[in-house]
Design an enzyme around this catalytic site. Structure first.
Site, short mmCIF file in Angstrom:
data_model
loop_
_atom_site.label_atom_id
_atom_site.label_comp_id
_atom_site.label_asym_id
_atom_site.label_seq_id
_atom_site.Cartn_x
_atom_site.Cartn_y
_atom_site.Cartn_z
CG ASN A 172 -1.73 1.18 1.15
OD1 ASN A 172 -1.73 1.83 0.42
ND2 ASN A 172 -2.20 1.75 2.30
CD1 TRP A 173 4.52 1.32 -2.61
CD2 TRP A 173 4.52 2.32 -4.42
NE1 TRP A 173 4.97 1.56 -3.05
CE2 TRP A 173 5.46 1.62 -4.28
CE3 TRP A 173 4.35 3.10 -5.20
CZ2 TRP A 173 6.59 1.29 -5.23
CZ3 TRP A 173 5.28 3.02 -6.57
CH2 TRP A 173 5.99 1.88 -6.12
CG HIS A 206 -6.36 2.04 4.51
ND1 HIS A 206 -6.37 3.40 5.49
CD2 HIS A 206 -5.58 0.95 4.56
CE1 HIS A 206 -4.58 3.24 5.78
NE2 HIS A 206 -4.04 1.67 5.41
CD GLU A 257 -4.26 -2.33 7.25
OE1 GLU A 257 -3.25 -2.03 6.59
OE2 GLU A 257 -4.95 -1.14 6.62
N GLY A 277 0.97 2.08 10.71
CA GLY A 277 2.56 3.10 10.89
C GLY A 277 2.88 3.75 12.47
CB SER A 311 3.90 -1.50 12.31
OG SER A 311 2.91 -0.16 12.86
N GLY A 330 2.10 -0.75 4.41
CA GLY A 330 1.86 0.14 3.89
C GLY A 330 4.07 0.99 4.33
#
Ligand code: PGA
Length: 251
Positions: free
Chosen positions: A11-12, A99, A168, A174, A212, A233
């Site tokens: 997931n950019w 998301h 998630e 993150g 993460s 990510g």
């Protein structure tokens, strides 16, 4: 190390320009060397890159996807928006929906349901994200949140072969924090139970973990047999970090 078929979905987010192509080329070069192609890599990238990258990377083991869409599949007066038909037309095969970063921007369960139905109609495969936030986790609301997210967003979905679920937890995205093995297994089982009870045809849905994921925690995650892969990510924005995750899984 894992022997099972595993999805590694990048997931950019808001990352990447045309020349970032070289990052995927490096990963592709490495993937070609793995004999047992028991995996699928999907790059979910910004709209601006979809057409160019789709022409280059749409092989059996590497595909291109988008990260969101407008809920309608018709054209309309929605400045700045892109719908699922336009994404399919650009060449993408997959799409991330639900998301948490887009839920924060206003995507309700009802809107996500519309996006899922429109994307299925446009023949895109969906990576549908669910997960509780930190407050909900602390209040022990995880199972209720998962139930609401899943049953609202999958309303009127008849076929499940084009849906992948990514669990998630919002608090792990993150942050460098991932759930303990027991907690993760428990929540995956909750998702499986909801699916089993509500949708008789959903037994083959793949369930991924996201939040993460990195080369340090991938071995622990691979020991969870209930998982079919990962939504990645930050670590997918570096070819080295992404390759390290796959390498640890397959070598
Ligand atoms: P992260 O993001 O790997 O950077 O935590 C995951 C995601 O948002 O899908």
């Amino acid at each position: 190390m894992t022997n099972k078929y595993t999805y590694f979905i990048a997931n950019w987010k808001m990352f990447g320009v045309l020349s970032s192509l070289k990052l995927i080329k490096k990963v592709d070069f490495y993937l070609k060397k793995i004999k047992n192609k028991n995996f699928k890599v999907i790059y979910c990238i910004p709209y601006t890159l979809l057409n160019k990258y789709s022409k280059i990377f749409n092989s059996k083991y590497i595909s291109i996807g988008a990260q969101n869409c407008h809920e309608l599949d018709t054209f309309g007066p929605f400045t700045g928006s892109v719908n699922s038909k336009m994404i399919k037309d650009a060449g993408a095969k997959y799409i991330i929906l639900g998301h948490s970063e887009n839920r924060l921007n206003g995507d309700t369960n009802l809107i996500i349901n519309k996006k899922i139905l429109s994307s299925l109609k446009s023949k895109l495969k969906i990576i549908f994200c669910v997960g509780e936030n930190f407050e909900q986790k602390n209040k022990k609301l995880t199972s209720k949140i998962l139930y609401n997210q899943i049953t609202s967003a999958l309303k009127n979905v008849k076929k499940f072969n084009n849906i992948i679920i990514a669990y998630e937890p919002v608090w792990s995205i993150g942050t460098g924090k991932i759930p303990k093995k027991k907690e993760l297994e428990k929540n995956i089982l909750i998702i499986k139970k909801i699916l089993k009870n509500k949708y008789s045809k959903s037994s083959n849905i793949k369930i991924l973990y996201g939040g993460s994921v990195n080369s340090k925690n991938i071995n622990d995650l691979n020991s969870i047999s209930l998982l079919n892969g990962y939504l990645i990510g930050g670590s997918s924005q570096s070819s080295k970090k992404f390759i390290d995750i796959i390498k640890k899984s397959y070598m």
